[in-house]
Design an enzyme around this catalytic site. Structure first.
Site, PDB file in Angstrom:
ATOM      1  CE1 TYR A 171       4.456 -23.765 -46.502  1.00 32.47           C
ATOM      2  CE2 TYR A 171       2.871 -23.974 -48.301  1.00 32.47           C
ATOM      3  CZ  TYR A 171       3.862 -24.520 -47.503  1.00 32.47           C
ATOM      4  OH  TYR A 171       4.250 -25.816 -47.685  1.00 32.47           O
TER       5      TYR A 171
ATOM      6  CD  GLU B 181       3.551 -27.610 -50.306  1.00 35.07           C
ATOM      7  OE1 GLU B 181       2.635 -26.749 -50.341  1.00 35.07           O
ATOM      8  OE2 GLU B 181       4.258 -27.812 -49.294  1.00 35.07           O
TER       9      GLU B 181
ATOM     10  CD  GLN C 178      -1.983 -37.801 -44.401  1.00 39.47           C
ATOM     11  OE1 GLN C 178      -1.623 -37.888 -43.222  1.00 39.47           O
ATOM     12  NE2 GLN C 178      -2.776 -36.835 -44.828  1.00 39.47           N
TER      13      GLN C 178
ATOM     14  N   GLY D 143       3.369 -54.902 -37.891  1.00 42.67           N
ATOM     15  CA  GLY D 143       1.961 -54.573 -37.757  1.00 42.67           C
ATOM     16  C   GLY D 143       1.352 -54.055 -39.032  1.00 42.67           C
TER      17      GLY D 143
END
Length: 400
Positions: free
Chosen positions: A94, A136, A206, A273
């Site tokens: 970050y 996170e 992902q 799809g």
């Protein structure tokens, strides 16, 4: 941030609306020039297509517009946080992003970037970074506390590879260390990382988990892109060339798009799809948990040849009274008694089937597909909070 700094940040909204993408393009070019190692983390296909630049421009604009109450964006921030965790993003990164973002604002706005404005944006970024780092860290700790949970990348072996259609393969992943693997909520995803020789660096993607949780393996189902040398097809084509026994890196399950495993609400699952994958996990979980929630399954694809999991869904439909299916092909055969409908999903024509009291609606597919189905549900009177959707790639859609 003080009130004056918030006003300064909001004053940049017109500039961001007009030149936001120019800013983010400059930012990414600057950051990758100084930190080429970050190409291992960022999806360079989305960089090449411009999607990532547009997504970041939209995110910066949204943050500026809501600087007085960023909690409004908490659901979006949690979604981004889940993806960051799946990529093993660290707090130190970050700092790098912040440095190059603020420097880019200076360089793009030039004389308009007063010291006061830069200080305001620095404070705004630092506050946002702390929100994200906190989100996170909670997710990292939650994953580590799970039986079989882990942080970062873990080596998995391809235990089996099954062809599901002419362009989709399922990959069964077992941990190389043979230890326990964490469970997950139906609809969540894994990040998979490979080294790509032609790019000279690693790339992560992902992929939705496409089955109900099984304690011995994870299953992902991947569509092979038709242009193997196109940026968006690098990882899918590489996976399709893998063999049983090959190894890949995998992060722990993550994602905010999911159904509860003990829910009692009816489900309406709408896929286009390869968007079938997270919804199939929901469907199988519903069956395996013996919940038998009323479920309507709507799926659209080009034709039978590319229809993944067709036989599996047909069997589930035949064996379970709680399930109703509607399948649409853009090109369907004209055989008599063919249950497949030709054309695309039209929810208005199916309103008697899909308007179910207290139902939750899940949509997954290409961006345009999601827009059409979401807007159709809204026109049918479905409340925003009852519609959930998963957009593959950078977040460009923000309906609720």
């Amino acid at each position: 941030m003080n009130s004056n700094q918030k006003k300064l940040v909001k004053s940049t909204v017109p500039v961001l609306k007009t030149n936001g993408t120019d800013l983010t393009k400059h930012f990414y070019t600057r950051m990758f020039t100084h930190h080429p190692e970050l190409k291992n983390l960022f999806n360079m296909s989305n960089q090449a297509s411009g999607k990532q630049q547009h997504a970041l421009a939209g995110a910066v604009l949204a943050y500026a517009e809501h600087i007085e109450n960023p909690e409004i964006l908490i659901n979006v921030l949690k979604s981004i946080g889940n993806k960051h965790v799946s990529l093993n993003i660290s707090p130190e990164q970050y700092d790098i992003v912040g440095h190059h973002l603020i420097s880019s604002i200076k360089e793009v706005l030039r004389e308009s970037a007063t010291d006061e404005l830069i200080e305001a944006w620095t404070q705004a970024y630092n506050e946002l970074a702390q929100i994200m780092i906190s989100i996170e860290e909670d997710l990292y700790q939650s994953a580590l506390k799970k039986d079989g949970g882990w942080k970062g990348w873990r080596t998995f072996v391809l235990a089996d590879i099954i062809e599901e259609s002419s362009e989709v393969k399922s990959f069964y992943l077992k941990p190389k260390d043979q230890n326990t693997i964490a469970d997950y909520l139906p609809g969540q995803y894994l990040s998979v990382k490979l080294f790509v020789p032609e790019l000279g660096h690693e790339q992560a993607r992902q992929y939705s988990l496409s089955s109900a949780y099984h304690p011995e393996y994870y299953r992902i189902s991947v569509k092979k892109e038709h242009q193997p040398n196109a940026p968006q097809g690098v990882i899918s084509n590489a996976l399709h060339q893998k063999s049983i026994g090959d190894e890949i890196w995998v992060s722990a399950p993550s994602g905010v798009f999911h159904a509860g495993i003990d829910g009692t609400q009816p489900l309406v699952l709408i896929s286009g799809g390869i968007g079938v994958t997270p919804l199939l996990s929901m469907l199988e979980t519903n069956k395996n948990k013996l919940q038998e929630n009323t479920t309507v399954w709507l799926h659209s694809c080009r034709n039978e040849k590319v229809h993944a999991f067709k036989d599996h869904i047909d069997r589930l439909n035949e064996d379970n009274d709680w399930l109703t299916t509607h399948i649409f092909y853009e090109t369907a055969s004209k055989e008599e008694h063919n249950p497949v409908k030709e054309g695309r999903i039209d929810l208005a024509e199916l309103k008697d089937e899909v308007l179910i009291d207290h139902a939750k609606y899940y949509i997954c597919g290409p961006e345009v597909f999601i827009k059409v189905q979401y807007n159709s549900l809204i026109k049918l009177g479905i409340a925003q909070e009852d519609i959930l959707y998963e957009e593959f790639g950078p977040q460009l859609l923000h309906f609720n």
